[in-house]
Design an enzyme around this catalytic site. Structure first.
Site, PDB file in Angstrom:
ATOM      1  N   ILE A 178       0.818  -1.207   0.000  1.00 35.22           N
ATOM      2  CA  ILE A 178       0.000   0.000   0.000  1.00 35.22           C
ATOM      3  C   ILE A 178       0.856   1.262   0.000  1.00 35.22           C
ATOM      4  CG2 ILE A 178      -1.756   1.283   1.294  1.00 35.22           C
ATOM      5  CD1 ILE A 178      -2.845  -1.257   0.115  1.00 35.22           C
ATOM      6  N   ASP A 203      -2.668  -6.165  14.217  1.00 35.00           N
ATOM      7  CA  ASP A 203      -1.746  -6.683  13.204  1.00 35.00           C
ATOM      8  C   ASP A 203      -0.388  -6.914  13.865  1.00 35.00           C
ATOM      9  OD1 ASP A 203      -0.968  -7.568  10.734  1.00 35.00           O
ATOM     10  OD2 ASP A 203      -0.590  -5.578   9.904  1.00 35.00           O
TER      11      ASP A 203
END
Length: 553
Positions: free
Chosen positions: A135, A287
């Site tokens: 990203i 995460d």
């Protein structure tokens, strides 16, 4: 239906699937059947590919398909409730490392986003990226006051690329919805929607900055975790500037040992930190793999963690948070009946489920684990198998709990890597007990009431009029009740219990209103914790009435 513009991309995906012999997976799922037609036109896979396990072949194929499919695999790896273990484990290994884009282009994008020349923004800027992901990529820089920072900048045209691939995933999801034999349970279109939501959140670096800011505030001056500072003046939706930190990845055991880090203390602190984030703050890093969780090497006697990458954070509705905490406590105490009751009370399972059958299912899952030493029991694994079992009893899928379960598995894996003999249960139980004592104490209840009572008082003047209007409609036969057949069945099952509980419930409601009035107008009587004692006594009696009403249901 897949548009014509998507056909070239779709054909490339088909070619990669066939090259890695993933048509076997497709055949097993009864979807994407056109692969059978074009299979003869492609050469057989190389010998080294043919002998690979299917999970490894899938991981390599996603890597070759590009950064968005790498991200897709990472997100899909969190859905262990839907994937075979061998595939889930391989997808969890996906490394988000892709080829960087030119530093000069990153510089131009930063200037465009922040509206100033790079020399005015930073005293130094390194065009060579520190890291490059699917990203965004990260560059090192230094502010004019001498502080070192890192700059995260989105990849060029990434939003348009994601939109194209999301449309393609939606088309593939529609095929799976049509052909997969268990589509009603797997719900592929819901999975695609979840992936789309996660990707769109990660495209907003302003959102990530806000996440980092909240987490930093929760652990400011903490000995457990350090969160880098956000520089808001140098951050926008496509650019994020953070304080630069240095540490050791949690899976680099050799470096940790060389630095003299107490790995046992670190592992136990990691478990306690997870439960603190979830149940004290209701805001947790979702995460937590070694690339995002480092260790502060400057603190050897009392090591602390350093958190990075705040694109995926988790939180729970207050009710789910309570029921989940109670589930953990029931699991600690081996109270299988309570676990079954909590699943129904929370609304995760329909009320018509027989509790004795559900209790037997829970016992079947949990009891074999308790024959092992507690240090060998994985809470994440037990929770995962409970969810698998509960699906047979019409479990309603809870995405927020799945994200939590994935994080719990990550934390336990990290803990056992650092300290293989760690007793997760002994470490977690006192932390959870302490948090629950504080969160649901009388002091916490009084604080909650003090914030809610003004709202109740504001609505109190309307209550007599509303009650009068309702009674008048009932007397005149004008009261309308709309009930579905499902509601009628539920009412039929619960009518006897409800008749017994309605009187104490009404009594409790009247007392609750009285407590609100006393809070507003008893200005001269004795007080405790800043609340009139008369109001508190009335509130306690009201709570007792509600408890009795609940017990009679």
């Amino acid at each position: 239906m897949t548009s014509v513009r998507q056909l070239p991309r779709l054909l490339r995906i088909a070619a990669v699937l066939l090259r890695y012999r993933l048509d076997e997976l497709v055949d097993a799922a009864h979807l994407f059947r056109p692969l059978k037609i074009i299979r003869p036109f492609f050469p057989k896979p190389r010998a080294d590919i043919a002998v690979m396990p299917r999970g490894e072949r899938l991981r390599l194929a996603l890597t070759e398909l590009g950064p968005i499919f790498v991200k897709f695999g990472q997100i899909l790896s969190t859905r262990r409730d839907l994937l075979p273990p061998d595939i889930a484990e391989q997808l969890a290994l996906l490394q988000d490392q892709v080829a960087p884009f030119p530093g000069a282009q990153a510089l131009a994008m930063i200037e465009a986003a922040l509206g100033k020349p790079i020399a005015e923004l930073y005293a130094a800027f390194d065009q060579k990226p520190l890291a490059s992901a699917s990203i965004a990529q990260v560059h090192a820089a230094r502010l004019h006051d001498g502080r070192e920072v890192v700059i995260k900048v989105l990849r060029p045209n990434i939003a348009a690329r994601i939109q194209q691939d999301i449309q393609l995933l939606q088309a593939l999801g529609a095929l799976a919805q049509r052909w997969h034999p268990n589509a009603d349970k797997v719900r592929p279109l819901d999975i695609v929607a979840e992936i789309e939501n996660t990707l769109r959140n990660e495209l907003d670096l302003q959102r990530e900055a806000a996440n980092a800011s909240v987490l930093r505030r929760n652990f400011l001056n903490s000995d457990d975790m350090y969160v880098p500072e956000v520089f808001w003046s140098h951050s926008k939706e496509s650019v994020l500037t953070l304080e630069r930190v240095r540490g050791i990845p949690t899976d680099d055991l050799r470096a940790l040992d060389a630095a003299g880090i107490d790995r046992i203390a670190l592992a136990e602190k990691g478990v306690r930190l997870f439960y603190t984030q979830v149940f004290r703050d209701n805001f947790f890093h979702a995460d937590a793999h070694p690339g995002n969780i480092w260790v502060d090497a400057t603190r050897t006697a009392d090591p602390r963690f350093i958190a990075l990458d705040f694109g995926i954070m988790g939180s729970l509705p207050r009710a789910d948070q309570f029921y989940l905490a109670e589930n953990f406590m029931a699991m600690f105490n081996r109270d299988y009946r309570r676990i079954a009751e909590l699943h129904v009370e929370a609304g995760w399972m329909p009320s018509h489920i027989r509790l004795d059958e559900l209790e037997a299912g829970v016992r079947t899952i949990c009891e074999p684990y308790f024959t092992r030493p507690l240090s060998e029991i994985s809470l994440g694994e037990v929770t995962f198998k409970l969810f698998q079992m509960a699906r047979r009893y019409e479990l309603t899928l809870q995405p927020q709990l799945i994200l939590l379960q994935k994080t719990l598995l990550n934390i336990e894996g990290m803990g056992r890597l650092l300290h293989p003999q760690i007793d997760i249960w002994a470490t977690a139980k006192p932390v959870l007990e302490k948090i629950l004592r504080e969160r649901y104490s009388w002091r916490a209840t009084a604080k909650m009431l003090r914030t809610r009572i003004p709202e109740w008082i504001a609505g109190a003047p309307e209550m007599p009029g509303l009650l009068h209007a309702a009674l008048k409609k009932s007397v005149e036969g004008q009261h309308e009740v709309r009930i579905t057949s499902a509601d009628l069945r539920a009412l039929s099952d619960a009518s006897r219990a409800n008749r017994r509980s309605v009187v104490p419930a009404l009594f409790g409601a009247a007392l609750l209103l009285s407590a609100a009035v006393l809070f507003a107008f008893d200005q001269h009587g004795p007080r405790w914790l800043g609340v009139p004692l008369s109001s508190e006594v009335t509130m306690v009696v009201a709570l007792i009435a509600f408890v009795r009403a609940r017990a009679r249901r």
